[in-house]
Design a protein around this motif. Sequence first.
Motif, short mmCIF file in Angstrom:
data_model
loop_
_atom_site.label_atom_id
_atom_site.label_comp_id
_atom_site.label_asym_id
_atom_site.label_seq_id
_atom_site.Cartn_x
_atom_site.Cartn_y
_atom_site.Cartn_z
N ALA A 256 -13.85 -9.08 13.77
CA ALA A 256 -12.14 -8.53 12.86
C ALA A 256 -11.44 -8.94 11.58
CB ALA A 256 -11.30 -10.32 13.04
N ALA A 257 -13.29 -8.83 10.77
CA ALA A 257 -13.05 -9.08 9.26
C ALA A 257 -12.87 -7.73 8.34
CB ALA A 257 -13.97 -9.85 8.73
N PRO A 258 -13.53 -6.48 9.39
CA PRO A 258 -13.40 -5.04 8.50
C PRO A 258 -13.00 -4.79 9.09
CG PRO A 258 -15.85 -5.52 10.22
CD PRO A 258 -15.86 -6.91 9.93
N VAL A 259 -12.07 -4.87 9.69
CA VAL A 259 -10.58 -4.40 10.45
C VAL A 259 -9.72 -4.79 9.29
CG1 VAL A 259 -8.40 -4.26 12.07
CG2 VAL A 259 -11.58 -4.27 13.08
N MET A 260 -9.74 -6.18 9.38
CA MET A 260 -8.69 -7.07 8.52
C MET A 260 -8.82 -6.10 7.01
SD MET A 260 -6.38 -8.54 9.67
CE MET A 260 -5.95 -9.37 8.14
N ILE A 261 -10.13 -5.92 6.25
CA ILE A 261 -10.80 -5.08 4.68
C ILE A 261 -9.73 -3.51 4.84
CG2 ILE A 261 -12.24 -4.64 3.68
CD1 ILE A 261 -14.09 -7.25 4.13
N LEU A 262 -10.51 -3.42 6.21
CA LEU A 262 -9.36 -1.73 5.95
C LEU A 262 -8.48 -1.58 6.58
CD1 LEU A 262 -12.04 0.33 8.45
CD2 LEU A 262 -12.23 -0.15 6.16
N GLY A 263 -7.86 -2.33 7.05
CA GLY A 263 -6.59 -2.43 7.58
C GLY A 263 -5.12 -3.12 6.37
N SER A 264 -5.54 -3.33 5.95
CA SER A 264 -4.88 -4.69 4.41
C SER A 264 -5.73 -3.24 2.92
CB SER A 264 -4.75 -5.69 4.48
OG SER A 264 -6.04 -5.81 3.70
N GLY A 265 -5.86 -2.91 3.54
CA GLY A 265 -6.37 -1.78 1.91
C GLY A 265 -7.72 -2.78 1.31
N LEU A 266 -7.95 -4.00 1.36
CA LEU A 266 -8.99 -4.49 0.54
C LEU A 266 -10.03 -3.30 0.16
CD1 LEU A 266 -8.75 -8.25 2.07
CD2 LEU A 266 -7.62 -7.21 0.04
N TYR A 267 -10.61 -2.51 1.03
CA TYR A 267 -11.96 -1.87 0.62
C TYR A 267 -11.63 -1.68 -1.04
CZ TYR A 267 -9.42 1.75 1.91
OH TYR A 267 -8.66 3.27 1.81
N THR A 268 -10.57 -1.11 -1.40
CA THR A 268 -10.28 -0.52 -2.60
C THR A 268 -10.62 -1.37 -3.65
OG1 THR A 268 -7.83 -1.26 -2.59
CG2 THR A 268 -8.14 1.10 -1.28
N LEU A 269 -10.14 -2.53 -3.40
CA LEU A 269 -10.90 -3.69 -4.86
C LEU A 269 -12.34 -3.48 -5.31
CD1 LEU A 269 -8.60 -6.26 -4.15
CD2 LEU A 269 -8.02 -5.04 -5.13
N PRO A 270 -13.09 -3.35 -4.06
CA PRO A 270 -14.38 -3.29 -4.66
C PRO A 270 -14.84 -1.81 -5.30
CG PRO A 270 -14.44 -3.35 -2.21
CD PRO A 270 -12.95 -3.51 -3.39
N LEU A 271 -14.68 -1.22 -4.87
CA LEU A 271 -14.76 0.63 -5.12
C LEU A 271 -13.58 0.37 -6.59
CD1 LEU A 271 -13.30 2.50 -2.30
CD2 LEU A 271 -15.87 2.69 -3.19
N ARG A 272 -12.97 0.06 -7.19
CA ARG A 272 -12.15 -0.55 -9.01
C ARG A 272 -13.69 -1.14 -9.77
NH1 ARG A 272 -5.82 -1.42 -6.91
NH2 ARG A 272 -5.21 0.04 -6.42
N ALA A 273 -14.05 -2.30 -9.00
CA ALA A 273 -15.05 -2.38 -9.62
C ALA A 273 -16.34 -1.92 -9.54
CB ALA A 273 -14.64 -3.98 -9.34
N LEU A 274 -16.42 -0.85 -8.45
CA LEU A 274 -17.05 -0.18 -8.91
C LEU A 274 -17.50 0.02 -9.87
CD1 LEU A 274 -20.22 0.77 -8.01
CD2 LEU A 274 -19.34 1.58 -6.04
N VAL A 275 -16.34 1.57 -10.27
CA VAL A 275 -15.99 2.10 -11.66
C VAL A 275 -16.50 0.70 -12.42
CG1 VAL A 275 -14.14 3.86 -12.43
CG2 VAL A 275 -14.80 3.63 -9.63
#
Length: 256
Positions: free
Chosen positions: A133-152
């Motif tokens: 359920a954890a990756p589903v929540m991360i993808l469904g809620s858009g939380l995956y964009t936060l580490p991408l921004r931090a990576l930049v």
Amino acid sequence: MNPTVGELLASAPAFALILARVGATMTLMPGLGESSAPAVVRIGIALCITILLVPILQPIMPPVPSAGLMMALMVAGEVVTGLWFGWLTRVIALALPIGIQFVAYLLGLSSVLQPDPDLGAQSTALAKLFNLAAPVMILGSGLYTLPLRALVGLFQLIPPGHMLPAGDSLQVAVQAIGTTFNLALRVASPFVLAAIVWHVAMGQIARVMTRVQIYFVALPGQILGGLLLLATIGGAMIVAWRQGVETYLGALPGAG
């Protein structure tokens, strides 16, 4: 205008350095870097991100070294930085299955003395369910964009070609582990309190009814009551985990 062959060759070292860090991060990033996702999808995402970052990060790229060994060392340093950053993003997502593993122990669904031969010594069916359920929540809620921004932003904090600072990176890793276990305990805290009350009550009953094996009598009620409590507050536990993950990911190195 289409880029010339010379321009493409000039951008090749920058592309290699950025891809090394981005690709290493994508192997561990929650949601986008799940091992269950096809490798071609993860590779494609890493390539697309790298292509987008090359023109942005070109001004801060280091000079191309004359020796091939130096270039290999720079690429290796980028891989180490990417793995470190990807691990930082992955560890907080584990707070949910770790917290549910605590719950399984408290409910009596698992025991440290009797490991499950199918799911593993430190895993239960509930933990496996919430781990999915954890990756589903991360993808469904858009939380995956936060580490991408931090990576930049991490490319500005640790420019390409620079080694990861050992002292600061170790301190951040220790803080990440502490934050993860803190969040896991917060997720499981209702069951910790309920287990304390339940076992105190069972201890008092055992003192009165000395001839009754109170543990075996009370265990079915403990499991049933725990599952009912989980069904009642399971949504609130996931919300608490999501809020903790969002706060953590928003404070990653490079996010500011």
